[in-house]
Design an enzyme around this catalytic site. Structure first.
Site, short mmCIF file in Angstrom:
data_model
loop_
_atom_site.label_atom_id
_atom_site.label_comp_id
_atom_site.label_asym_id
_atom_site.label_seq_id
_atom_site.Cartn_x
_atom_site.Cartn_y
_atom_site.Cartn_z
N ASP A 43 0.81 -1.22 0.00
CA ASP A 43 0.00 0.00 0.00
C ASP A 43 0.85 1.27 0.00
O ASP A 43 0.39 2.34 0.40
CB ASP A 43 -0.98 -0.01 1.19
N HIS A 248 24.04 4.04 -18.22
CA HIS A 248 23.02 4.41 -17.23
C HIS A 248 23.23 3.67 -15.91
O HIS A 248 22.29 3.14 -15.32
CB HIS A 248 21.61 4.12 -17.79
N ASP A 265 25.88 11.83 -13.54
CA ASP A 265 24.86 12.38 -14.44
C ASP A 265 23.61 12.52 -13.59
O ASP A 265 22.94 11.52 -13.29
CB ASP A 265 24.65 11.43 -15.62
N ASP A 276 19.68 18.52 -16.51
CA ASP A 276 20.37 17.28 -16.87
C ASP A 276 21.86 17.60 -17.05
O ASP A 276 22.25 18.17 -18.07
CB ASP A 276 19.74 16.76 -18.18
N HIS A 355 26.32 7.08 -28.13
CA HIS A 355 25.04 7.81 -28.01
C HIS A 355 25.12 9.11 -28.79
O HIS A 355 26.16 9.45 -29.34
CB HIS A 355 24.67 8.06 -26.54
N HIS A 359 19.66 16.04 -26.74
CA HIS A 359 18.22 15.77 -26.85
C HIS A 359 17.49 17.00 -26.34
O HIS A 359 18.06 17.81 -25.59
CB HIS A 359 17.85 14.52 -26.05
N HIS A 366 13.96 13.74 -21.53
CA HIS A 366 14.05 13.57 -22.99
C HIS A 366 12.74 14.13 -23.51
O HIS A 366 11.74 13.42 -23.63
CB HIS A 366 14.23 12.09 -23.37
N GLU A 395 26.11 16.86 -24.90
CA GLU A 395 26.70 15.86 -24.02
C GLU A 395 27.54 14.79 -24.70
O GLU A 395 27.21 13.61 -24.65
CB GLU A 395 25.59 15.18 -23.20
N TYR A 399 33.91 6.27 -24.03
CA TYR A 399 33.82 5.15 -23.10
C TYR A 399 34.72 4.04 -23.63
O TYR A 399 34.45 3.50 -24.72
CB TYR A 399 32.37 4.67 -22.97
N ARG A 416 31.89 11.72 -19.74
CA ARG A 416 30.82 12.46 -20.43
C ARG A 416 30.79 13.85 -19.80
O ARG A 416 30.98 13.99 -18.58
CB ARG A 416 29.47 11.74 -20.27
N GLU A 418 28.17 17.10 -19.87
CA GLU A 418 26.81 17.44 -20.34
C GLU A 418 26.35 18.76 -19.75
O GLU A 418 26.35 18.95 -18.54
CB GLU A 418 25.84 16.33 -19.93
#
Ligand code: GLY
Ligand code: MN
Ligand code: MN
Length: 448
Positions: A43, A248, A265, A276, A355, A359, A366, A395, A399, A416, A418
Site C-alpha cells: 500500500d 546508465h 549524471d 540534466d 550515443h 536531446h 528527454h 553531451e 567510453y 561524459r 553534459e
C-alpha cells in the site's frame, strides 16, 4: 499545509492557443487526463508526478484530474478533479476541490471527477471530433474510458445530433508548442539548472578515494531538496571507475578508488521542469595522463558542438561537429587507426561513443518534439533548424572498454560532459555552467 497555485496566465494562454488550433481543424472536444498514481509495493505509492502535457495546459498537479476543452460556438475549459474530503485530507493532505480549482486555475467550470461518467457523454454530444494525446496517453486505460463515454454519447443523441466518430491525435501539436519554451518556462529551467550545478559542485567537494557511489548521490539529493527542487528529473547516475562505461549505471555501493574517475549524471526537477548535467572528475583530485588526454578530447568536442548550436544551425550540426573532434582525438591518441576520412566515413568512433550528442529538454528530461523538419518526423526528412527558445543538452562522451586493440592505459575510462543550452539567435546560453568543466578548475575545486 497550504496549497499554492501557479500564476495561471501562461496556462490560460496555452489553452487559448490549443483551442485556436482546434478551431482551425474543424472544432471539437479535447480530453486529457493526468498521470495515474502508481503503487510501489503493497500500500505504498511512488511519489506522485503529474502528466507533462496535462500540466502544460492546466498548471494542476493533483492526481485523478481531467481537462476538457471545447472549441465550439463558445469555447470552454473545464476541469474535473477530486472533491474536497475532510477525512481523507487528514491522511493525504489538502485537495483543491472543483470550486477552488476553478477559481485559482481560471477554468470556466470544474466538476468532481466522480461525475466523469455522467458529464463526459453529455459534453461530447454534438461534437463529431474528439481530440486527445493518442500517441502519448498519460494512462493506457484512458482509451477504454474514452471509448465508453463516446459510446454513451452516441446512445444519448440517438442519431439526432453528432457525437465523436472522428478521433484526432494532438500529441504532435502539443509537442510543437512545448518545444519552444516561453519566458516563464525558461526562468524555471535556469533555476533548476543552477540547483543541479550547485549539487555537482558539492559532489566534487565531497569526493575522496574510498567513498561510495551512494554517498555522492546523497550529497546531490541533499542540495536538490534543500534548494526546493521537488524531485530528481531522472534516477541519478553515479559511476565509480569502470562503471562509467555503463551509460546508465545507477548510483550503487561501489567504492571510488585512488586513481578512478567518477562520472555523475544527475539533475533535479523544479516545478515540473528538468535539468540534466554530467560531470566527470578524478576521485583523488588529479587527472592521470590518459584520463586528462581523453577528457580534453571530450571537452573540445563539446566546445565544437556548442559553437554549432544556434538559430542558424540544424539540430544535428552539434553532433556532427562533436564526432569530427572525437574522431580526430581518437586517432591522435592511437585508439583508432587509419585516415581521418576513413574513420569518419565508417563511423569508427561508435566503438567509443555510442550515443547522440543531445536531446530536447523540458518538462520531460528527454522532452517531446521532432528532431526532423515537421510535419513528418521520419528519417527521410531533413534535420530541423534550431530556433530561439528551444532547450537541448550538449553531451559528448568517450567510453573505453578493454580490448586487445586499445592501449591498456585507456581501459575503463568513461567520460561524459553534459550541459543544458537555450538556443538564442546568435548562439546558445549555457545554463549549467555554475559547475566547472575546465579540468584545472575541477581539480582546484576537488582539492578545496
Ligand atoms: N540523463 C539522461 C541523459 O543524459 O540523457
Ligand atoms: Mn541528457
Ligand atoms: Mn544526463
Amino acid at each position: 499545509m497550504t496549497l499554492l497555485a501557479p500564476d495561471p496566465a501562461c496556462f490560460i494562454k496555452r489553452r487559448k492557443q490549443l483551442l485556436a488550433w482546434m478551431h482551425r481543424h474543424g472544432g471539437g472536444i479535447a480530453v486529457l487526463g493526468t498521470a495515474p498514481e502508481k503503487t510501489r509495493n503493497r500500500d505504498s505509492h511512488y511519489a506522485y508526478r503529474h502528466d507533462s502535457d496535462f500540466y502544460y495546459l492546466t498548471g494542476f498537479t493533483q492526481p485523478n484530474a481531467w481537462l476538457v476543452l471545447i472549441a465550439g460556438t463558445e469555447d470552454q475549459s473545464i476541469l474535473f478533479c477530486e472533491p474536497k474530503h475532510p477525512e481523507l485530507e487528514i491522511w493525504n493532505g489538502l485537495r483543491w476541490g472543483p470550486e477552488e480549482a476553478a477559481k485559482h486555475f481560471c477554468f470556466d467550470a470544474a466538476f468532481d471527477s466522480g461525475r466523469l461518467n455522467d458529464e463526459l457523454p453529455r459534453l461530447m454530444a454534438g461534437h463529431p471530433r474528439l481530440m486527445t494525446t493518442m500517441s502519448r496517453p498519460s494512462d493506457e486505460s484512458f482509451f477504454g474510458m474514452l471509448r465508453g463515454w463516446v459510446k454513451q454519447a452516441g446512445q444519448q443523441v440517438r442519431g439526432a445530433r453528432a457525437y465523436p466518430t472522428n478521433w484526432l491525435d494532438i500529441s504532435d501539436v502539443l509537442a510543437e508548442m512545448r518545444l519552444i519554451k516561453d519566458e516563464v518556462e525558461l526562468a524555471t529551467m535556469r533555476k533548476a539548472a543552477s540547483i543541479s550545478a550547485l549539487a555537482h559542485r558539492r559532489a566534487m567537494q565531497a569526493v575522496r578515494p574510498g567513498c561510495h557511489e551512494y554517498e555522492l548521490e546523497a550529497e546531490i539529493l541533499q542540495v536538490f531538496r534543500k534548494n526546493g527542487a521537488q524531485s530528481v528529473a531522472y534516477e541519478s547516475i553515479v559511476a565509480a571507475g569502470p562503471n562509467a562505461c555503463i551509460l546508465h549505471h545507477r548510483a550503487g555501493h561501489d567504492i571510488m578508488r585512488d586513481g578512478d574517475l567518477v562520472l555523475i549524471d544527475a539533475g533535479c526537477e523544479l516545478d515540473g521542469y528538468a535539468s540534466d548535467i554530467t560531470r566527470t572528475f578524478p576521485a583523488n583530485g588529479k587527472f592521470s595522463g590518459p584520463q586528462r588526454a581523453l577528457y580534453d578530447i571530450v571537452l573540445a568536442a563539446q566546445q565544437a558542438a556548442i559553437a554549432n548550436t544556434s538559430a542558424s544551425h540544424h539540430f544535428n550540426a552539434g553532433h556532427e561537429a562533436a564526432v569530427q573532434v572525437l574522431t580526430r582525438g581518437l586517432l591522435d591518441e592511437g585508439l583508432l587507426k587509419g585516415t581521418f576520412e576513413h574513420a569518419l566515413e565508417t563511423a569508427a568512433y561508435q566503438q567509443f561513443y555510442m550515443h547522440r550528442t543531445g536531446h530536447w529538454l523540458g518538462m520531460d528530461v528527454h522532452d517531446v518534439g521532432s528532431y526532423r523538419t515537421p510535419p513528418l518526423s521520419n528519417e527521410d526528412q531533413p534535420w530541423r533548424m534550431l530556433s530561439e527558445g528551444m532547450v537541448l543538452t550538449i553531451e559528448p562522451g568517450l567510453y573505453v572498454r578493454p580490448t586487445d586493440e586499445v592501449d591498456e592505459r585507456f581501459w575503463h575510462i568513461g567520460i561524459r560532459i553534459e550541459d543544458d543550452a537555450i538556443v538564442t539567435a546568435n548562439g546558445c546560453e549555457l545554463i549549467t555552467r555554475d559547475v566547472p568543466v575546465d579540468p584545472d578548475e575541477i581539480e582546484a575545486l576537488i582539492r578545496g
